[in-house]
Design a protein around this motif. Structure first.
Motif, PDB file in Angstrom:
ATOM      1  N   GLN A  59      -8.924  24.623  15.292  1.00 26.56           N
ATOM      2  CA  GLN A  59     -10.246  24.032  15.350  1.00 26.56           C
ATOM      3  C   GLN A  59      -9.889  22.587  15.976  1.00 26.56           C
ATOM      4  O   GLN A  59      -9.250  21.783  15.314  1.00 26.56           O
ATOM      5  CB  GLN A  59     -10.987  23.872  14.044  1.00 26.56           C
ATOM      6  CG  GLN A  59     -11.434  25.225  13.640  1.00 26.56           C
ATOM      7  CD  GLN A  59     -12.798  25.348  14.437  1.00 26.56           C
ATOM      8  OE1 GLN A  59     -12.969  24.965  15.593  1.00 26.56           O
ATOM      9  NE2 GLN A  59     -13.672  26.299  13.733  1.00 26.56           N
ATOM     10  N   HIS A  60     -10.502  22.165  17.085  1.00 30.53           N
ATOM     11  CA  HIS A  60     -10.579  20.780  17.614  1.00 30.53           C
ATOM     12  C   HIS A  60     -11.601  20.567  18.437  1.00 30.53           C
ATOM     13  O   HIS A  60     -12.095  21.472  18.950  1.00 30.53           O
ATOM     14  CB  HIS A  60      -9.199  20.639  18.296  1.00 30.53           C
ATOM     15  CG  HIS A  60      -8.996  21.432  19.394  1.00 30.53           C
ATOM     16  ND1 HIS A  60      -8.674  22.887  19.412  1.00 30.53           N
ATOM     17  CD2 HIS A  60      -9.103  20.855  20.618  1.00 30.53           C
ATOM     18  CE1 HIS A  60      -8.563  23.142  20.934  1.00 30.53           C
ATOM     19  NE2 HIS A  60      -8.891  22.010  21.629  1.00 30.53           N
ATOM     20  N   ARG A  61     -11.810  19.353  18.981  1.00 31.62           N
ATOM     21  CA  ARG A  61     -12.875  19.033  19.945  1.00 31.62           C
ATOM     22  C   ARG A  61     -12.307  17.908  20.698  1.00 31.62           C
ATOM     23  O   ARG A  61     -11.738  17.056  20.466  1.00 31.62           O
ATOM     24  CB  ARG A  61     -13.916  18.555  19.129  1.00 31.62           C
ATOM     25  CG  ARG A  61     -15.298  18.511  19.899  1.00 31.62           C
ATOM     26  CD  ARG A  61     -16.060  20.012  19.982  1.00 31.62           C
ATOM     27  NE  ARG A  61     -17.102  20.075  20.556  1.00 31.62           N
ATOM     28  CZ  ARG A  61     -17.536  20.828  21.323  1.00 31.62           C
ATOM     29  NH1 ARG A  61     -16.795  21.884  21.805  1.00 31.62           N
ATOM     30  NH2 ARG A  61     -18.629  20.838  22.272  1.00 31.62           N
ATOM     31  N   PHE A 103     -13.217  14.998  23.742  1.00 28.58           N
ATOM     32  CA  PHE A 103     -14.061  14.045  24.378  1.00 28.58           C
ATOM     33  C   PHE A 103     -13.486  13.035  25.217  1.00 28.58           C
ATOM     34  O   PHE A 103     -12.368  12.742  24.917  1.00 28.58           O
ATOM     35  CB  PHE A 103     -14.962  13.370  23.172  1.00 28.58           C
ATOM     36  CG  PHE A 103     -15.872  14.290  22.294  1.00 28.58           C
ATOM     37  CD1 PHE A 103     -17.146  14.992  22.902  1.00 28.58           C
ATOM     38  CD2 PHE A 103     -15.257  14.649  21.170  1.00 28.58           C
ATOM     39  CE1 PHE A 103     -17.681  15.629  21.788  1.00 28.58           C
ATOM     40  CE2 PHE A 103     -16.135  15.544  20.377  1.00 28.58           C
ATOM     41  CZ  PHE A 103     -17.124  16.097  20.659  1.00 28.58           C
ATOM     42  N   TYR A 128     -12.701  29.222  25.655  1.00 29.02           N
ATOM     43  CA  TYR A 128     -12.486  28.018  25.387  1.00 29.02           C
ATOM     44  C   TYR A 128     -13.053  27.216  26.551  1.00 29.02           C
ATOM     45  O   TYR A 128     -13.894  26.077  26.218  1.00 29.02           O
ATOM     46  CB  TYR A 128     -10.842  27.749  25.254  1.00 29.02           C
ATOM     47  CG  TYR A 128     -10.690  26.377  25.098  1.00 29.02           C
ATOM     48  CD1 TYR A 128     -10.572  25.778  23.666  1.00 29.02           C
ATOM     49  CD2 TYR A 128     -10.262  25.521  26.122  1.00 29.02           C
ATOM     50  CE1 TYR A 128     -10.287  24.417  23.333  1.00 29.02           C
ATOM     51  CE2 TYR A 128      -9.825  24.259  25.702  1.00 29.02           C
ATOM     52  CZ  TYR A 128      -9.924  23.646  24.471  1.00 29.02           C
ATOM     53  OH  TYR A 128      -9.514  22.640  24.132  1.00 29.02           O
ATOM     54  N   ASP A 175     -16.798  26.653  26.270  1.00 30.94           N
ATOM     55  CA  ASP A 175     -17.336  25.513  25.261  1.00 30.94           C
ATOM     56  C   ASP A 175     -16.665  24.317  25.348  1.00 30.94           C
ATOM     57  O   ASP A 175     -17.205  23.348  24.771  1.00 30.94           O
ATOM     58  CB  ASP A 175     -16.525  26.134  23.979  1.00 30.94           C
ATOM     59  CG  ASP A 175     -17.216  27.516  23.617  1.00 30.94           C
ATOM     60  OD1 ASP A 175     -18.265  27.639  23.730  1.00 30.94           O
ATOM     61  OD2 ASP A 175     -16.504  27.962  22.763  1.00 30.94           O
ATOM     62  N   LEU A 176     -16.227  23.961  26.512  1.00 32.44           N
ATOM     63  CA  LEU A 176     -15.958  22.143  26.712  1.00 32.44           C
ATOM     64  C   LEU A 176     -17.175  21.655  27.138  1.00 32.44           C
ATOM     65  O   LEU A 176     -18.101  22.055  27.916  1.00 32.44           O
ATOM     66  CB  LEU A 176     -14.931  22.227  27.840  1.00 32.44           C
ATOM     67  CG  LEU A 176     -13.308  22.836  27.902  1.00 32.44           C
ATOM     68  CD1 LEU A 176     -12.716  22.585  29.360  1.00 32.44           C
ATOM     69  CD2 LEU A 176     -12.765  21.856  26.827  1.00 32.44           C
ATOM     70  N   PRO A 177     -16.942  20.434  26.575  1.00 33.35           N
ATOM     71  CA  PRO A 177     -18.358  19.400  26.784  1.00 33.35           C
ATOM     72  C   PRO A 177     -18.304  19.161  28.194  1.00 33.35           C
ATOM     73  O   PRO A 177     -17.339  18.927  28.953  1.00 33.35           O
ATOM     74  CB  PRO A 177     -17.959  18.425  25.877  1.00 33.35           C
ATOM     75  CG  PRO A 177     -16.578  18.489  25.785  1.00 33.35           C
ATOM     76  CD  PRO A 177     -16.191  19.640  25.674  1.00 33.35           C
ATOM     77  N   GLN A 215     -17.110  15.622  30.023  1.00 32.86           N
ATOM     78  CA  GLN A 215     -16.262  14.798  29.194  1.00 32.86           C
ATOM     79  C   GLN A 215     -14.582  14.829  29.882  1.00 32.86           C
ATOM     80  O   GLN A 215     -14.123  14.004  29.363  1.00 32.86           O
ATOM     81  CB  GLN A 215     -16.457  15.267  27.714  1.00 32.86           C
ATOM     82  CG  GLN A 215     -17.651  15.109  27.109  1.00 32.86           C
ATOM     83  CD  GLN A 215     -17.988  13.872  26.578  1.00 32.86           C
ATOM     84  OE1 GLN A 215     -17.193  13.039  26.128  1.00 32.86           O
ATOM     85  NE2 GLN A 215     -19.228  13.138  27.038  1.00 32.86           N
TER      86      GLN A 215
END
Length: 142
Positions: free
Chosen positions: A35-37, A39, A62, A65-67, A70
């Motif tokens: 789990q990570h995000r 930005f 994956y 789901d990337l912003p 960003q």
């Protein structure tokens, strides 16, 4: 420049490669299963093995789901049995997200079952190190 290194692996080859890239960049390599995000990333190094002629489906999810807006640049590195670049679908998905993809890709041989054991080897990893330094320099010039 903010740099991230992510990877997907089933055989640990790509993890070994990602750790080399992360070492050059001075960051930790992140397995996409964790789990990570992300930005505001200037350069995202993405590592994958090739399975059945294409990157893993997990990597496509994956990327989906990337912003948006960003991630500025992406650099691809991979390993597979044939040493052919089979990342075009991945590159298309990144470009569809508005991410500029570095024009060169690093591809090296990976072992499969009992064939080409011990790959990627030290020589392969040194070539990856040189590729990473070159990519960072070129992206930093933009």
């Amino acid at each position: 420049m903010k740099i991230e290194v992510v990877y997907f692996t089933r055989t640990k080859h790509t993890e070994k490669m990602a750790k080399v890239v992360a070492d050059v960049c001075g960051v930790e390599a992140i397995n996409i299963a964790e789990q990570h995000r992300l930005f505001d990333t200037d350069c995202l190094f993405i590592g994958t093995g090739i399975y059945g002629g294409k990157p893993a489906p997990e990597l496509f999810r994956y990327i989906d789901d990337l912003p948006v807006n960003q991630i500025k640049h992406a650099v691809i590195f991979s390993s597979n049995f044939t040493k052919k670049d089979q990342t075009e679908l991945l590159i298309n998905n990144l470009r569809a997200k508005g991410i500029e993809v570095y024009p060169k890709r690093f591809v090296t041989t990976g072992s499969f079952l009992f064939l080409k054991r011990k790959r990627p080897n030290t020589k392969d990893l040194e070539a990856l190190r040189a590729f990473t330094i070159e990519a960072l320099k070129k992206i930093g010039e933009k």
